[in-house]
Structure formats: structure tokens, C-alpha cells
Design a protein around this motif. Structure first.
Motif, PDB file in Angstrom:
ATOM      1  N   CYS A   1     -93.300  47.794  81.061  1.00  0.00           N
ATOM      2  CA  CYS A   1     -93.927  46.750  81.873  1.00  0.00           C
ATOM      3  C   CYS A   1     -93.347  46.650  83.274  1.00  0.00           C
TER       4      CYS A   1
ATOM      5  N   ASN B   1     -90.702  45.616  84.469  1.00  0.00           N
ATOM      6  CA  ASN B   1     -90.073  44.328  84.778  1.00  0.00           C
ATOM      7  C   ASN B   1     -90.984  43.473  85.654  1.00  0.00           C
TER       8      ASN B   1
ATOM      9  N   TYR C   1     -94.844  41.571  81.567  1.00  0.00           N
ATOM     10  CA  TYR C   1     -93.688  41.757  80.686  1.00  0.00           C
ATOM     11  C   TYR C   1     -93.806  40.984  79.372  1.00  0.00           C
TER      12      TYR C   1
ATOM     13  N   ILE D   1     -88.914  44.798  80.319  1.00  0.00           N
ATOM     14  CA  ILE D   1     -89.363  43.434  80.023  1.00  0.00           C
ATOM     15  C   ILE D   1     -88.263  42.408  80.288  1.00  0.00           C
TER      16      ILE D   1
END
Length: 448
Positions: A183, A185, A189, A208
Motif C-alpha cells: 500500500c 504507506n 493502507y 501499511i
């Protein structure tokens, strides 16, 4: 003022076009445009605002809210959600405007502001020009009694999650699939892992743990090595790598090999054509898409319509021609049957659905055509310089084009979101390809 680029307003946070002051003025101008003076005091008008996980998002969110409420708009704050969620919710919540605060795949020091109309689609050049005019001229605030309100919306992400799950065939489950989801970050996420888990997949989430400063940092669709390492380490069937605002995706097979947007569009176009779902027998992509994709489509009696770079231009061409599939090599996949803009998660779900439907591994689905050798060099230049107008650059481009006549193509363009000149060429002769790109990139570098 030159505020808008190819994807809204973007720049280094807290400087230039990306300050709290500019965001406030943008909010006021957008609010005034979508709520005309003659409309003041009538039915409530609203705007939804989403953001990614950048630290500067707090500052810009507050400034935009102040500007919008000052013109009588009621603001609904979604918090971190993917960019396509803003398009979806602007439409489903009957908002007059949607705003996404994100610089997408750019580094954390950048940020951006993207606008969506009440239909969920990004604004046209004409509307952006009008908003820019209002920013320059200034707008009168609403009467004190007509100032808007602002409140947090807790279920915006949940609404998007529920919708995303409906885009794969009813009754289909992802049970038995082990999926790495990276994802970056960023904005997805929480949403992306939730969607995959609720559909039955075994989920290995990475990227995440946003902290305001690590979005896109050595992860996501622009740094797929992190996803690849996780896929191999966990023995996953497939990897899905999103960018910071989750409107882009790259797919990885069980060995960590990457399929870009061109390969995904080829897969979906061929499948949809077989089902009679590909409107007009046409895929819309940009000038950056590989020649191999065009040959693949022609071989199946399908058409590739090219546009200038930018997913908004892809969408404009799709709407004008009533086409329903388009995108970019970079991983923007636009499926207007499902979304109003590029949606990395939904594109990833369509790929997983093909794995389930066919019973084939990712490796067998993600290489639909042989790529013509293509090379892209991004040359950064100093702010204020105009390297493409320098005589040595003009000469280098002309010489390269002459060498590629009949055997390849050259594309030179300035990025609409960063101070970069993108030098791209395609050619069957790899040594010629390298030489022409290096010659042109070198000339640009020397001039910039």
C-alpha cells in the motif's frame, strides 16, 4: 498563475503553489465556482475532501476547509482514502465537488490538490482555468449567516470498501489465493487489505505503517522490489503494488516479476472483447504505451486510441467516444464501468478475478504481448530553465528522429507534475535505442 498541471495542482509542500495560503484561495475559488452568488442562501452545498498520509496533508486540509466554508460550502472530511474513493463519494453523496489532497507517486516532500466534479470525474481544463482566474482575482466571502460547516465522516473508507467488493463477479471468492498487497504507506493502507481479506484471500500486507514521512519510500508501485521480496518470502501467488493514493497498480507473479499497465490493459481488453463488453472495440491509452500493445490489439481486430499523457486525458477521450477501458503504462487503469478515474485496487481485483476464473497462475496472465524494446530516461532540470528550447537539444532531437525513421519512435515531453524532461524511445535495435536516448538525455542534462 500557472497553478494547474496535468493532474491538479502539485508542488513542494509549504512552498510555491503548495502553501496554506494558496490552498485557502483555491478552496475559496472552487467553492465560489461551484456555488454561484445567485445560489447563496439556497439548498445546502457540500464538498468531500480526502487525503493521503503525507504530513503536509493536515495543513492543506485545514486551509482548503477554511476557503471552502468561507464561500458557504459544507465540508465533509473523509480522512485518508484512495483517490478513486473521492470520485465515488462525490457522486454517491451528492456533493458539488470532491477534493483529493495527494501527490500520488511523488516523494513525501511534494503534495497536490485534485478536484472532482459532482459526476465524480476530474475537472476539465476549462473549469480549472476558471478556478485559476478566480484565485488570481479573489472572491468575495459569503455573508456571515451563510458560512459553511465542516465535519468528519467516519464511514467514507467503509463505503469504498463495500463498493470495491462488488466489482468482482457475484459469489466469487478469493479463497485459496495468497496475496501480497503493498500500500506504499499511503492512502489505501487500511482499505486495500480489508477488501482482499473480506473477499477471502490470505493477505500479506506491506507498506501499511504510514508515519507522515514514509509514503512511497522504497515501496509501492514505483519501488516494486519490496513487494517482490514479500511475494517470494511468503510463497504468495501474486503481488499487488499500489502507489501513494492508490490510483496506480503494478502486478507481480509468484517469482516477483512485474506486469505494468500496458500488460494489464491488454489482458482486460482481450477478455472484455471476448465477452462483448469492450465498447467500440477500443482501448484508450497514451503516447507512452508500448508499440507491442498496439500490435497485440490490431491482431485481434481491436483499436488503440492514443492520447497525451495523463489519466484525465484518457478519461476525456473515453467519455467522448463512449469507451469503457483505458489507462497508462504507469499503472493507471480506468474502467468506467466501475470507477470515474484510475483505481489500482479495483484493477488488481479484476486481475485476481481472472486468476480465479481461468485457474491460471499470475505468470500466465500478465504477459499478453512481447514488448518492443523501450527506454525512458527522466532528466531533472533547474526551476525556471527551458532545456527543450536550447539549440543543442533541438539538434539532438532532430538527429535522433532521423535515425529512428522506419524503425522506431521518439517521444520527448516535460512532466506536468515534476521538473523533469521525459526522453522515451522505442526501437527493435537495442543498441540504436540506447544511443539515441543517451544522446538526447545528455543534451537535455547539459542544457538544464
Amino acid at each position: 498563475m500557472g497553478l494547474f498541471g496535468t493532474d491538479g495542482v502539485r508542488g513542494r509542500a509549504n512552498s510555491g503553489n503548495m502553501t496554506a495560503e494558496i490552498a485557502l484561495r483555491l478552496g475559496a475559488a472552487a467553492g465560489r465556482f461551484f456555488r454561484r452568488e445567485s445560489d447563496m442562501g439556497h439548498a445546502a452545498h457540500r464538498v468531500v475532501i480526502g487525503k493521503d498520509t503525507r504530513l503536509s496533508g493536515y495543513m492543506l486540509e485545514n486551509a482548503l476547509t477554511a476557503g471552502l466554508t468561507s464561500t458557504g460550502m459544507n465540508v465533509l472530511l473523509l480522512g485518508p482514502v484512495p483517490t478513486p474513493a473521492v470520485g465515488l463519494l462525490a457522486r454517491s453523496m451528492r456533493a458539488d465537488l470532491g477534493v483529493m489532497i495527494s501527490a500520488s507517486h511523488n516523494p513525501v516532500d511534494d503534495n497536490g490538490i485534485k478536484f472532482f466534479g459532482p459526476d465524480g470525474f476530474k475537472l476539465s481544463d476549462e473549469v480549472e482555468a476558471e478556478i485559476e482566474r478566480l484565485v488570481a482575482e479573489g472572491v468575495a466571502p459569503a455573508d456571515a449567516r451563510n458560512i459553511g460547516r465542516a465535519k468528519r465522516i467516519d464511514d467514507g473508507r467503509g463505503r469504498y470498501v463495500e463498493y470495491a467488493k462488488t466489482t468482482i463477479p457475484s459469489g466469487m471468492t478469493l479463497e485459496g489465493l495468497k496475496v501480497v498487497i503493498d500500500c506504499a504507506n499511503g492512502a489505501a493502507y487500511r482499505a486495500a487489505p480489508d477488501v482482499l481479506a473480506e473477499l477471502g484471500a490470505t493477505v500479506i500486507p506491506v507498506g501499511i505503517s504510514p508515519n507522515g514521512r514514509n509514503i512511497n519510500e522504497a515501496c509501492g508501485s514505483t519501488h516494486t522490489e519490496t513487494c517482490a521480496e514479500a511475494v517470494v518470502a511468503h510463497g504468495a501467488d501474486v503481488g499487488i503494488a499500489l502507489d501513494g493514493d492508490a490510483d496506480r497498480v503494478m502486478i507481480l507473479d509468484a517469482e516477483g516479476r512485474v506486469a505494468d499497465g500496458d500488460q494489464l490493459m491488454a489482458l482486460f481488453a482481450a477478455r472484455w472483447a471476448e465477452e462483448g463488453r469492450l465498447r467500440g472495440g477500443t482501448l484508450v491509452a497514451t503516447v507512452m504505451s508500448n508499440l507491442g500493445l498496439e500490435r497485440f490489439l490490431i491482431g485481434r481486430g481491436l483499436t488503440l486510441q492514443r492520447t497525451r499523457v495523463g489519466d484525465r486525458y484518457v478519461v476525456e477521450a473515453m467519455r467522448a467516444g463512449n469507451f469503457n477501458l483505458g489507462g497508462e503504462q504507469s499503472g493507471h487503469i480506468v474502467m468506467t464501468d466501475y470507477a470515474t478515474t484510475g483505481d489500482g485496487l479495483i484493477a488488481g481485483l479484476q486481475f485476481l478475478a481472472e486468476m480465479v476464473r481461468t485457474g491460471k497462475p499470475a505468470a500466465d496472465l500478465m504477459q499478453s504481448f512481447e514488448r518492443v524494446p523501450q527506454r525512458l530516461d527522466n532528466v531533472r532540470y533547474a526551476a525556471g530553465s527551458t532545456p527543450l528550447s536550447a539549440a543543442p537539444v533541438v539538434s539532438a532531437i532532430a538527429a535522433a528522429e532521423a535515425e529512428l525513421v522506419g524503425c522506431g519512435r521518439l517521444l520527448i515531453r516535460a512532466s506536468g507534475t515534476e521538473p523533469l524532461i521525459r526522453v522515451m524511445a522505442e526501437c527493435e535495435d537495442a543498441s540504436l535505442l540506447d544511443r539515441v536516448v543517451e544522446d538526447v538525455a545528455g543534451a537535455v542534462r547539459a542544457a538544464g
